[in-house]
Design a protein around this motif. Structure first.
Motif, mmCIF file in Angstrom:
data_model
loop_
_atom_site.group_PDB
_atom_site.id
_atom_site.type_symbol
_atom_site.label_atom_id
_atom_site.label_comp_id
_atom_site.label_asym_id
_atom_site.label_seq_id
_atom_site.Cartn_x
_atom_site.Cartn_y
_atom_site.Cartn_z
ATOM 1 N N PHE A 162 0.856 -1.191 0.000
ATOM 2 C CA PHE A 162 0.000 0.000 0.000
ATOM 3 C C PHE A 162 0.886 1.233 0.000
ATOM 4 N N ALA A 163 0.311 2.361 -0.365
ATOM 5 C CA ALA A 163 1.066 3.616 -0.343
ATOM 6 C C ALA A 163 1.025 4.147 1.087
ATOM 7 N N PRO A 164 2.180 4.278 1.728
ATOM 8 C CA PRO A 164 2.179 4.688 3.127
ATOM 9 C C PRO A 164 1.841 6.162 3.303
ATOM 10 N N LYS A 165 1.114 6.439 4.379
ATOM 11 C CA LYS A 165 0.747 7.835 4.653
ATOM 12 C C LYS A 165 1.852 8.466 5.494
ATOM 13 N N THR A 166 2.681 9.242 4.845
ATOM 14 C CA THR A 166 3.739 9.958 5.556
ATOM 15 C C THR A 166 3.621 11.425 5.164
ATOM 16 N N LEU A 167 4.207 12.287 5.967
ATOM 17 C CA LEU A 167 4.075 13.716 5.707
ATOM 18 C C LEU A 167 4.617 14.078 4.326
ATOM 19 N N ALA A 168 5.823 13.570 4.019
ATOM 20 C CA ALA A 168 6.451 13.924 2.740
ATOM 21 C C ALA A 168 5.561 13.523 1.567
ATOM 22 N N LEU A 169 4.966 12.335 1.669
ATOM 23 C CA LEU A 169 4.127 11.868 0.564
ATOM 24 C C LEU A 169 2.828 12.647 0.489
ATOM 25 N N SER A 170 2.304 13.061 1.657
ATOM 26 C CA SER A 170 1.078 13.842 1.649
ATOM 27 C C SER A 170 1.306 15.172 0.940
ATOM 28 N N VAL A 171 2.487 15.755 1.158
ATOM 29 C CA VAL A 171 2.815 17.022 0.497
ATOM 30 C C VAL A 171 2.899 16.811 -1.011
ATOM 31 N N LEU A 172 3.587 15.730 -1.397
ATOM 32 C CA LEU A 172 3.741 15.406 -2.819
ATOM 33 C C LEU A 172 2.375 15.233 -3.480
ATOM 34 N N LYS A 173 1.482 14.569 -2.759
ATOM 35 C CA LYS A 173 0.154 14.299 -3.293
ATOM 36 C C LYS A 173 -0.635 15.599 -3.449
ATOM 37 N N ALA A 188 -5.788 8.597 -5.452
ATOM 38 C CA ALA A 188 -4.871 7.663 -4.787
ATOM 39 C C ALA A 188 -4.990 7.881 -3.285
ATOM 40 N N TYR A 189 -5.249 6.819 -2.562
ATOM 41 C CA TYR A 189 -5.378 6.916 -1.107
ATOM 42 C C TYR A 189 -4.148 6.307 -0.451
ATOM 43 N N GLN A 190 -3.629 7.046 0.531
ATOM 44 C CA GLN A 190 -2.510 6.512 1.311
ATOM 45 C C GLN A 190 -3.065 5.943 2.609
ATOM 46 N N HIS A 191 -2.334 4.999 3.178
ATOM 47 C CA HIS A 191 -2.822 4.357 4.405
ATOM 48 C C HIS A 191 -1.737 4.334 5.470
ATOM 49 N N ARG A 192 -2.190 4.470 6.724
ATOM 50 C CA ARG A 192 -1.248 4.457 7.846
ATOM 51 C C ARG A 192 -0.817 3.034 8.153
ATOM 52 N N GLU A 193 0.506 2.894 8.267
ATOM 53 C CA GLU A 193 1.057 1.577 8.547
ATOM 54 C C GLU A 193 0.462 0.978 9.832
ATOM 55 N N ALA A 194 0.338 1.816 10.882
ATOM 56 C CA ALA A 194 -0.181 1.324 12.173
ATOM 57 C C ALA A 194 -1.606 0.781 12.006
ATOM 58 N N ASP A 195 -2.387 1.431 11.145
ATOM 59 C CA ASP A 195 -3.772 0.958 10.918
ATOM 60 C C ASP A 195 -3.760 -0.429 10.277
ATOM 61 N N ILE A 196 -2.883 -0.608 9.301
ATOM 62 C CA ILE A 196 -2.825 -1.892 8.584
ATOM 63 C C ILE A 196 -2.375 -3.001 9.544
ATOM 64 N N VAL A 197 -1.350 -2.706 10.354
ATOM 65 C CA VAL A 197 -0.852 -3.697 11.312
ATOM 66 C C VAL A 197 -1.965 -4.097 12.277
ATOM 67 N N LYS A 198 -2.743 -3.102 12.722
ATOM 68 C CA LYS A 198 -3.838 -3.390 13.661
ATOM 69 C C LYS A 198 -4.911 -4.272 12.998
ATOM 70 N N ILE A 199 -5.229 -3.978 11.764
ATOM 71 C CA ILE A 199 -6.241 -4.795 11.063
ATOM 72 C C ILE A 199 -5.752 -6.246 10.976
ATOM 73 N N PHE A 200 -4.468 -6.416 10.648
ATOM 74 C CA PHE A 200 -3.910 -7.772 10.598
ATOM 75 C C PHE A 200 -4.035 -8.435 11.971
ATOM 76 N N ARG A 201 -3.660 -7.691 13.003
ATOM 77 C CA ARG A 201 -3.699 -8.255 14.353
ATOM 78 C C ARG A 201 -5.136 -8.661 14.715
#
Ligand code: SAM
Length: 228
Positions: A162-173, A188-201
């Protein structure tokens, strides 16, 4: 937008202008500089997944679901390495192209199938379920259900990017949104890594391997999660 509307927009895009754009990016013909960069970045993601799977030394005969397989960039090399691959995609055109490419590059087609089907309606059980660069097309509120469904199909593991949601990428977007050019793709939607890890958990999976693939215009967080 409702889930159904969102999916219709994505399907229509990948059966029309999106098909032409991505078929070229995922090919070897002439493309512009940005597309070439995306092609190279995407290839790195595909290569990393293949490296992970080959390192396990159990690829021949392994059942793999490639959900949102596109033109078969991952399905085809995995089939070539002996895995039993079930590729599927929401776009009929993508699937038809994947089949053509498989026919042209594989000596046998018996261990790979391609089906036009959205990942939410996939059924069955596969050792490994892979979903590369698909979540970018969907907003955060739809992601838990999508990943949950992918987990329910997987006996052992899920690999997704997935495209990670980071500040630098948000600016680029944001900059991209200010200057929409003719090559502008779907949202294009970016996603927070912590959210994805939690969904897996929440689905009983834990992260085993991960990688960050980044070129100038392509960013992808790759995660392998296995059943705990
Ligand atoms: N996974 C492929 C790869 O990495 O080469 C293709 C990536 S491409 C950027 C995204 C693909 O996801 C498109 O082929 C699109 O049709 C497919 N797609 C989008 N939404 C989907 C859904 N809900 N179910 C299945 N496929 C979907």
């Amino acid at each position: 937008m409702s889930v159904a509307d969102e999916k219709t927009v994505v399907r229509d895009y990948f059966n029309s202008t999106g098909f032409d754009r991505w078929r070229r990016i995922y090919g070897n013909g002439q493309v512009n500089k940005v597309q070439l960069d995306i092609r190279q970045g995407h290839q790195q993601t595909v290569d990393r997944v293949i490296d992970w799977l080959k390192a396990d030394e159990n690829l021949p005969g392994l059942t793999i679901c490639d959900a949102g397989c596109g033109v078969g960039s991952l399905s085809i090399p995995l089939a070539e390495a002996g895995a039993v691959v079930y590729g599927s995609d929401i776009s009929e055109k993508m699937v038809a192209e994947a089949y053509e490419r498989a026919k042209n590059s594989l000596s046998v087609l018996q261990n790979v199938t391609f089906t036009a089907q959205d990942l939410e309606t996939l059924q069955g059980h596969y050792h490994t379920v892979i979903c590369l660069d698909v979540l970018i097309h969907y907003p955060q509120d739809q992601i838990p259900e999508m990943i949950s469904h992918l987990c329910s199909l997987a006996e052992s593991r899920v690999i997704l990017s997935f495209a990670p949601k980071t500040l630098a990428l948000s600016v680029l977007k944001k900059i991209g949104e200010l200057f929409p050019g003719p090559s502008k793709t779907t949202r294009a939607y970016q996603h927070r890594e912590a959210d994805i890890v939690k969904i897996f958990r929440d689905n009983g999976f834990s992260i085993q391997r991960q990688a960050m693939i980044g070129t100038r215009f392509y960013y992808s967080r790759l995660m392998e999660a296995t059943r705990t």
